[in-house]
Design a protein around this motif. Structure first.
Motif, PDB file in Angstrom:
ATOM      1  N   GLU A 164      28.436  41.953 -72.306  1.00 41.69           N
ATOM      2  CA  GLU A 164      28.558  40.748 -73.133  1.00 41.69           C
ATOM      3  C   GLU A 164      29.660  39.841 -72.615  1.00 41.69           C
ATOM      4  OE1 GLU A 164      26.733  39.491 -75.616  1.00 41.69           O
ATOM      5  OE2 GLU A 164      25.322  41.108 -75.164  1.00 41.69           O
ATOM      6  N   LYS A 165      30.734  40.466 -72.121  1.00 36.55           N
ATOM      7  CA  LYS A 165      31.830  39.675 -71.562  1.00 36.55           C
ATOM      8  C   LYS A 165      31.374  38.920 -70.327  1.00 36.55           C
ATOM      9  CE  LYS A 165      36.612  40.089 -69.918  1.00 36.55           C
ATOM     10  NZ  LYS A 165      37.728  41.034 -69.643  1.00 36.55           N
ATOM     11  N   GLU A 166      30.597  39.567 -69.488  1.00 38.77           N
ATOM     12  CA  GLU A 166      30.096  38.900 -68.282  1.00 38.77           C
ATOM     13  C   GLU A 166      29.098  37.800 -68.624  1.00 38.77           C
ATOM     14  OE1 GLU A 166      30.296  42.226 -64.752  1.00 38.77           O
ATOM     15  OE2 GLU A 166      28.800  42.522 -66.334  1.00 38.77           O
ATOM     16  N   LEU A 167      28.252  38.060 -69.607  1.00 39.00           N
ATOM     17  CA  LEU A 167      27.309  37.025 -70.036  1.00 39.00           C
ATOM     18  C   LEU A 167      28.038  35.819 -70.608  1.00 39.00           C
ATOM     19  CD1 LEU A 167      24.554  39.244 -71.692  1.00 39.00           C
ATOM     20  CD2 LEU A 167      24.389  38.007 -69.532  1.00 39.00           C
ATOM     21  N   GLN A 168      29.147  36.072 -71.289  1.00 36.40           N
ATOM     22  CA  GLN A 168      29.955  34.977 -71.812  1.00 36.40           C
ATOM     23  C   GLN A 168      30.543  34.147 -70.682  1.00 36.40           C
ATOM     24  OE1 GLN A 168      30.086  33.937 -74.810  1.00 36.40           O
ATOM     25  NE2 GLN A 168      31.706  32.415 -74.627  1.00 36.40           N
ATOM     26  N   MET A 169      30.903  34.813 -69.579  1.00 40.51           N
ATOM     27  CA  MET A 169      31.407  34.099 -68.408  1.00 40.51           C
ATOM     28  C   MET A 169      30.357  33.163 -67.815  1.00 40.51           C
ATOM     29  SD  MET A 169      33.405  37.067 -66.266  1.00 40.51           S
ATOM     30  CE  MET A 169      34.687  38.087 -67.011  1.00 40.51           C
ATOM     31  N   LEU A 170      29.071  33.476 -68.107  1.00 38.92           N
ATOM     32  CA  LEU A 170      27.965  32.697 -67.547  1.00 38.92           C
ATOM     33  C   LEU A 170      27.255  31.857 -68.614  1.00 38.92           C
ATOM     34  CD1 LEU A 170      26.450  35.500 -65.288  1.00 38.92           C
ATOM     35  CD2 LEU A 170      27.746  33.508 -64.501  1.00 38.92           C
ATOM     36  N   ARG A 171      27.879  31.703 -69.775  1.00 38.10           N
ATOM     37  CA  ARG A 171      27.246  30.889 -70.821  1.00 38.10           C
ATOM     38  C   ARG A 171      27.046  29.467 -70.304  1.00 38.10           C
ATOM     39  NH1 ARG A 171      30.636  27.351 -73.175  1.00 38.10           N
ATOM     40  NH2 ARG A 171      32.869  27.630 -72.759  1.00 38.10           N
ATOM     41  N   GLU A 172      26.037  28.803 -70.813  1.00 36.14           N
ATOM     42  CA  GLU A 172      25.634  27.503 -70.284  1.00 36.14           C
ATOM     43  C   GLU A 172      26.706  26.433 -70.494  1.00 36.14           C
ATOM     44  OE1 GLU A 172      23.560  24.813 -68.257  1.00 36.14           O
ATOM     45  OE2 GLU A 172      23.058  26.942 -68.441  1.00 36.14           O
ATOM     46  N   VAL A 173      27.109  25.771 -69.420  1.00 36.26           N
ATOM     47  CA  VAL A 173      28.059  24.665 -69.519  1.00 36.26           C
ATOM     48  C   VAL A 173      27.461  23.340 -69.036  1.00 36.26           C
ATOM     49  CG1 VAL A 173      30.142  26.085 -69.351  1.00 36.26           C
ATOM     50  CG2 VAL A 173      29.087  25.203 -67.257  1.00 36.26           C
ATOM     51  N   SER A 174      26.399  23.420 -68.246  1.00 35.65           N
ATOM     52  CA  SER A 174      25.791  22.190 -67.742  1.00 35.65           C
ATOM     53  C   SER A 174      24.992  21.477 -68.823  1.00 35.65           C
ATOM     54  CB  SER A 174      24.878  22.507 -66.545  1.00 35.65           C
ATOM     55  OG  SER A 174      24.281  21.319 -66.059  1.00 35.65           O
ATOM     56  N   HIS A 175      24.141  22.237 -69.530  1.00 35.14           N
ATOM     57  CA  HIS A 175      23.312  21.660 -70.599  1.00 35.14           C
ATOM     58  C   HIS A 175      23.342  22.551 -71.834  1.00 35.14           C
ATOM     59  CE1 HIS A 175      21.933  18.821 -67.664  1.00 35.14           C
ATOM     60  NE2 HIS A 175      21.364  19.756 -66.927  1.00 35.14           N
ATOM     61  N   PRO A 176      24.502  22.698 -72.470  1.00 38.84           N
ATOM     62  CA  PRO A 176      24.570  23.514 -73.686  1.00 38.84           C
ATOM     63  C   PRO A 176      23.750  22.870 -74.801  1.00 38.84           C
ATOM     64  CG  PRO A 176      26.611  22.283 -73.388  1.00 38.84           C
ATOM     65  CD  PRO A 176      25.804  22.069 -72.150  1.00 38.84           C
ATOM     66  N   ASP A 177      23.089  23.696 -75.588  1.00 44.64           N
ATOM     67  CA  ASP A 177      22.229  23.187 -76.656  1.00 44.64           C
ATOM     68  C   ASP A 177      23.082  22.808 -77.861  1.00 44.64           C
ATOM     69  OD1 ASP A 177      20.082  22.482 -78.140  1.00 44.64           O
ATOM     70  OD2 ASP A 177      19.126  24.456 -78.174  1.00 44.64           O
ATOM     71  N   ASP A 178      23.812  21.703 -77.694  1.00 44.53           N
ATOM     72  CA  ASP A 178      24.763  21.250 -78.710  1.00 44.53           C
ATOM     73  C   ASP A 178      24.772  19.726 -78.683  1.00 44.53           C
ATOM     74  OD1 ASP A 178      26.874  20.578 -80.341  1.00 44.53           O
ATOM     75  OD2 ASP A 178      28.405  21.645 -79.185  1.00 44.53           O
ATOM     76  N   LYS A 179      24.251  19.103 -79.719  1.00 45.94           N
ATOM     77  CA  LYS A 179      24.136  17.647 -79.752  1.00 45.94           C
ATOM     78  C   LYS A 179      25.486  16.941 -79.693  1.00 45.94           C
ATOM     79  CE  LYS A 179      19.772  17.573 -82.315  1.00 45.94           C
ATOM     80  NZ  LYS A 179      19.076  17.129 -83.561  1.00 45.94           N
ATOM     81  N   ASN A 180      26.548  17.654 -80.081  1.00 42.78           N
ATOM     82  CA  ASN A 180      27.875  17.040 -80.081  1.00 42.78           C
ATOM     83  C   ASN A 180      28.606  17.192 -78.753  1.00 42.78           C
ATOM     84  OD1 ASN A 180      27.706  16.255 -82.850  1.00 42.78           O
ATOM     85  ND2 ASN A 180      28.163  18.369 -83.449  1.00 42.78           N
ATOM     86  N   ASN A 181      28.019  17.962 -77.829  1.00 46.38           N
ATOM     87  CA  ASN A 181      28.651  18.168 -76.536  1.00 46.38           C
ATOM     88  C   ASN A 181      28.546  16.902 -75.695  1.00 46.38           C
ATOM     89  OD1 ASN A 181      28.640  19.135 -73.526  1.00 46.38           O
ATOM     90  ND2 ASN A 181      29.480  20.866 -74.678  1.00 46.38           N
ATOM     91  N   ILE A 182      29.601  16.623 -74.937  1.00 48.19           N
ATOM     92  CA  ILE A 182      29.630  15.416 -74.113  1.00 48.19           C
ATOM     93  C   ILE A 182      28.513  15.402 -73.077  1.00 48.19           C
ATOM     94  CG2 ILE A 182      31.243  16.385 -72.414  1.00 48.19           C
ATOM     95  CD1 ILE A 182      32.546  13.602 -72.291  1.00 48.19           C
TER      96      ILE A 182
END
Length: 403
Positions: A164-182
């Protein structure tokens, strides 16, 4: 100003096999004076000297602290930290499991400031105005990409699924499914640009389907958020996430034949099916004509290299990644590859004078993000190479997934 100390230099040099004695001095210089190289960091060269005048060169990637809005984007989205985690945690493991060195060697990081890597001074990007790869270069990339992906499969086959820690290191940063994300605002801005450009394409501007296209197009583009998620159906691997022409480098022999290929810039590394990386680079860095001629051959090249790498580690390739699964996933992720190509290319293909102006001024960068993106891209659309590439990608997306 790059805050690098004598202690930092000593730690960097400790990772070299060759020892350099004597008093150390160093200087940092730009990688290129001609244009800005890198949308998400300043690219520099660190030169280290000793009292015998011996020189060691390193590549230094720094957060652009002189451009406040770019620095804010990098920090808020976690791009720099993502690359640090990839090099610190994953790269030493994957490199040992791989038959080749597919990425530059990691030497040092000063958190939230800069990262020091191998200087690939004998490597070059295959750069042309349209940012497309030819047959030999794309084939070399497919072999290297397969070995990179294979190292991820080997890692999990030998040591178990990612934690889980490694998966967290690879969580999506390019296109996170968050309407408030820049980053979501960036997707919406790209959609608005494409809406304007579609109306300039002769095939569509007088079409009876134009209003239908303009209505449906934004919803198709927003499916990018599903494209980048880990799959519940297909095998996932540690993926690059930002694969296009400028993130691949090649080394040549004296006859200008390709000897090596390396992949650089892992700030968007994610956990996804191999097809996500393949379709991204396929549609962002080749032409439709190229794909019609070589699609199957390039996919076979990728899979043959994957098979050899897995078999070398006594892993059954048909169980680890069946060829049929790869082919099916390529069809499923085609739409995402085309969307990603638009998101990349409307920026990466901008004429260098426009790109440099935007990236080197905090004021101009903020204006571009909030106000002038449409204006600049409309202006660039008057340039033939930009118009041809964007039109080709738009037509393939619209004809297959909008209409």
């Amino acid at each position: 100003m790059i805050d690098i100390t004598k202690e930092d230099i000593e730690l960097i040099l400790k990772k070299l096999l060759i020892q350099y004695s004597g008093q150390k001095s160093w200087k940092i210089q730009s990688l290129s004076n001609k244009e800005t190289l890198g949308f998400l960091g300043d690219h520099l060269i660190l030169k280290v000297y000793n009292d015998e005048k011996k020189i060691v060169d390193f590549f230094l990637k720094a957060i652009p602290r002189h451009v406040e809005k770019r620095m804010e984007l990098i920090n808020v989205c976690g791009f720099f930290i993502r690359e640090v985690k990839f090099y610190e945690h994953f790269m030493p493991i994957l490199d040992k499991l791989s038959s080749i060195s597919f990425a530059p060697q990691f030497f040092f990081v000063k958190t939230e400031h800069f990262i020091v890597l191998e200087n690939l001074k004998h490597f070059k990007t295959f750069s042309n105005q349209s940012r497309v790869l030819d047959y030999d270069h794309f084939k070399a990339l497919m072999k290297t990409l397969a070995i990179f992906h294979a190292s991820s499969i080997i890692y999990e086959e030998k040591f178990g699924e990612l934690s889980e820690k490694e998966l967290q290191m690879l969580r999506e940063v390019s296109h996170p499914d968050d309407k408030n994300n820049i980053r979501s605002a960036g997707v919406e801005s790209c959609i608005q640009v494409m809406i304007e450009l579609i109306q300039l394409i002769p095939k569509y501007k007088n079409s009876m389907h134009l209003q239908e296209i303009l209505r449906k197009f934004p919803f198709v583009m927003r499916s990018i958020y599903n494209y980048v998620k880990p799959s519940k159906k297909y095998r996932n691997v540690i993926s690059h996430g930002d694969l296009w022409t400028n993130n691949v480098m090649f080394k040549y022999d004296s006859g200008k034949n390709i000897e090596e290929c390396k992949i650089i810039d892992f700030q968007f590394a994610r956990y996804s099916p191999p097809a996500v990386d393949i379709t991204t680079v396929l549609y962002s860095s080749t032409t439709k004509e190229f794909r019609s001629m070589y699609y199957e051959e390039m996919l076979d090249t990728y899979y043959d290299s994957m098979k050899i790498e897995l078999n070398r580690n006594e892993i059954d390739h048909e169980k680890a990644l069946p060829y049929e699964e790869l082919c099916q996933s390529m069809k499923k992720y085609r739409k995402g590859g085309l969307i990603e190509a638009l998101l990349f290319c409307h920026l990466t293909l901008l004429p260098s004078d426009l790109a440099s102006n935007v990236l080197n001024s905090s004021e101009e960068y903020e204006k571009f993000i909030q106000q002038t993106r449409i204006e600049k891209c409309m202006s660039a659309f008057e340039v033939q190479y930009y118009r041809d590439r964007l039109t080709e990608i738009l037509c393939e997306l619209i004809d297959n997934f909008v209409l």
